[in-house]
Design an enzyme around this catalytic site. Sequence first.
Site, PDB file in Angstrom:
ATOM      1  N   LYS A  60       0.828  -1.221   0.000  1.00  0.00           N
ATOM      2  CA  LYS A  60       0.000   0.000   0.000  1.00  0.00           C
ATOM      3  C   LYS A  60       0.852   1.257   0.000  1.00  0.00           C
ATOM      4  CE  LYS A  60      -4.397  -1.543   1.766  1.00  0.00           C
ATOM      5  NZ  LYS A  60      -5.272  -1.651   2.920  1.00  0.00           N
ATOM      6  N   LYS A 101      -6.042 -11.696  -5.878  1.00  0.00           N
ATOM      7  CA  LYS A 101      -7.208 -11.950  -5.025  1.00  0.00           C
ATOM      8  C   LYS A 101      -8.339 -10.963  -5.312  1.00  0.00           C
ATOM      9  CE  LYS A 101      -6.016  -9.004  -1.142  1.00  0.00           C
ATOM     10  NZ  LYS A 101      -5.809  -8.758   0.255  1.00  0.00           N
ATOM     11  N   LYS A 132     -11.568  -5.291  -2.729  1.00  0.00           N
ATOM     12  CA  LYS A 132     -12.281  -4.033  -2.913  1.00  0.00           C
ATOM     13  C   LYS A 132     -11.368  -2.948  -3.485  1.00  0.00           C
ATOM     14  CE  LYS A 132     -16.252  -2.165  -1.790  1.00  0.00           C
ATOM     15  NZ  LYS A 132     -17.589  -2.703  -1.749  1.00  0.00           N
TER      16      LYS A 132
HETATM   17  P1  TYM Z   1     -10.414  -7.127   5.763  1.00  0.00           P
HETATM   18  O1  TYM Z   1     -11.489  -6.247   6.289  1.00  0.00           O
HETATM   19  O2  TYM Z   1      -9.592  -6.626   4.634  1.00  0.00           O
HETATM   20  O3  TYM Z   1     -11.043  -8.494   5.302  1.00  0.00           O
HETATM   21  C1  TYM Z   1     -11.895  -9.246   6.143  1.00  0.00           C
HETATM   22  C2  TYM Z   1     -11.610 -10.725   5.985  1.00  0.00           C
HETATM   23  O4  TYM Z   1     -11.806 -11.152   4.641  1.00  0.00           O
HETATM   24  C3  TYM Z   1     -10.689 -11.891   4.197  1.00  0.00           C
HETATM   25  N1  TYM Z   1     -10.556 -11.730   2.741  1.00  0.00           N
HETATM   26  C4  TYM Z   1     -10.453 -12.738   1.864  1.00  0.00           C
HETATM   27  N2  TYM Z   1     -10.467 -14.082   2.033  1.00  0.00           N
HETATM   28  C5  TYM Z   1     -10.362 -14.852   0.913  1.00  0.00           C
HETATM   29  N3  TYM Z   1     -10.272 -14.349  -0.341  1.00  0.00           N
HETATM   30  C6  TYM Z   1     -10.263 -13.015  -0.563  1.00  0.00           C
HETATM   31  N4  TYM Z   1     -10.177 -12.540  -1.798  1.00  0.00           N
HETATM   32  C7  TYM Z   1     -10.357 -12.151   0.575  1.00  0.00           C
HETATM   33  N5  TYM Z   1     -10.383 -10.803   0.724  1.00  0.00           N
HETATM   34  C8  TYM Z   1     -10.514 -10.572   2.054  1.00  0.00           C
HETATM   35  C9  TYM Z   1      -9.526 -11.310   4.962  1.00  0.00           C
HETATM   36  O5  TYM Z   1      -8.432 -12.206   5.023  1.00  0.00           O
HETATM   37  C10 TYM Z   1     -10.142 -11.066   6.325  1.00  0.00           C
HETATM   38  O6  TYM Z   1     -10.100 -12.225   7.121  1.00  0.00           O
HETATM   39  N6  TYM Z   1      -6.729  -6.564   9.000  1.00  0.00           N
HETATM   40  C11 TYM Z   1      -8.008  -7.207   8.822  1.00  0.00           C
HETATM   41  C12 TYM Z   1      -9.053  -6.825   9.838  1.00  0.00           C
HETATM   42  C13 TYM Z   1      -8.694  -7.039  11.278  1.00  0.00           C
HETATM   43  C14 TYM Z   1      -8.637  -8.290  11.959  1.00  0.00           C
HETATM   44  C15 TYM Z   1      -8.361  -7.986  13.322  1.00  0.00           C
HETATM   45  C16 TYM Z   1      -8.812  -9.611  11.564  1.00  0.00           C
HETATM   46  C17 TYM Z   1      -8.442  -6.068  12.197  1.00  0.00           C
HETATM   47  N7  TYM Z   1      -8.241  -6.626  13.431  1.00  0.00           N
HETATM   48  C18 TYM Z   1      -8.226  -8.980  14.279  1.00  0.00           C
HETATM   49  C19 TYM Z   1      -8.680 -10.615  12.526  1.00  0.00           C
HETATM   50  C20 TYM Z   1      -8.389 -10.290  13.883  1.00  0.00           C
HETATM   51  C21 TYM Z   1      -8.538  -6.798   7.467  1.00  0.00           C
HETATM   52  O7  TYM Z   1      -8.220  -5.739   6.967  1.00  0.00           O
HETATM   53  O8  TYM Z   1      -9.460  -7.609   6.951  1.00  0.00           O
END
Ligand code: TYM
Length: 332
Positions: free
Chosen positions: A112, A195, A198
């Site tokens: 990023k 992947k 968004k």
């Molecule tokens: P975020 O909000 O980007 O995404 C949420 C969850 O969706 C999963 N994900 C995917 N899984 C499979 N294929 C894809 N194409 C795909 N795109 C997204 C992500 O792996 C995620 O599990 N940093 C984290 C949020 C977070 C978090 C936490 C997660 C903050 N604190 C504590 C677990 C525990 C995030 O940005 O996810």
Amino acid sequence: RPRVLSGIQPTADSYHLGNFLGAVRNWVTMQDTHDAFYMVVDLHAITGGHEPKALRERTRVSLAQLLAVGLDPQRSTIFVQSHVPEHAQLAWILSCLTGFGEASRMVQFKDKSAKQGADRSSVGLFTYPILQAADILLYQADEVPVGEDQRQHMELTRDLAGRFNGLFGQTFTLPRPYIVKETAKILDLQDPTSKMSKSSSSPAGLIELLEEPPRSAKKVKSAVTDTGREIIYDPVEKPGVSNLLTIFSALSGRPVPALVEAYEGKGYGDLKKDLAEVVVEFVTPIQRETKRFLDDPAELDKMLAIGAAKAREVASATLASVYDRVGFLPPL
Ligand code: TYM
């Protein structure tokens, strides 16, 4: 019962199939086997500039979608990260245990910040994974259901927990990532080498839970497929078709080999047509339910108040012992 915790960002408009199949689907099933904590991570959503009114709206729409796909406030603690101040408090302490170089090696940050340039990237974007570690460690989580892209953040979380325990005495549970191999990385329908995301997928590559179902159907039907005609599961040689099979299997419950057998001798068009129907059937009730939860803001607020109180109970106990072990004077 083992404890599960996970979080998701309040993204604009709608979650996509990657979020659901990679993570949230497992949150739903783990409600029956675990002591569950799930949150919308609004603190994580302000690292790159945002509009306050839109953020508030996004947070509500996100919660409504999570309820619509089956999170149940009777069986899990559902809350908003900013309602629990301990997250930011623990993040500070963990940031003092994190090496600058160690944080610099986080791939999501590197990607990023490379795109935005160093001067446009906030320090919040840099320390983002440390806040995520705090999210997890505050709740002494045993398992964290996430997609593949969160693996490195999970390793940092475990390293920080181990480091703190080593320096100050056993305090944190070491959490395990819970990553289901088959659905850990759902791919962009237009570019099945990256992947579904968004921020980086084109609109045509992304199936959103809240978009008009005919739009989703059209995207499935125009998904990029591979050379050849055969419908087989081969993620290396045929990433496009394999991704469609993965999605089909996950949404329908039919194992991939059974689908391959069923489509023997048929063409990509047949597969896409049927998958388009499956997707429409999947999103239609989710949209109805999301709307229902959004139409009752008082009920949502009530749930959040209960969720925040339950979350704070656990988080404040952990933070109190952290403050004590670190050597802060007890408040008088
Ligand atoms: P975020 O909000 O980007 O995404 C949420 C969850 O969706 C999963 N994900 C995917 N899984 C499979 N294929 C894809 N194409 C795909 N795109 C997204 C992500 O792996 C995620 O599990 N940093 C984290 C949020 C977070 C978090 C936490 C997660 C903050 N604190 C504590 C677990 C525990 C995030 O940005 O996810």
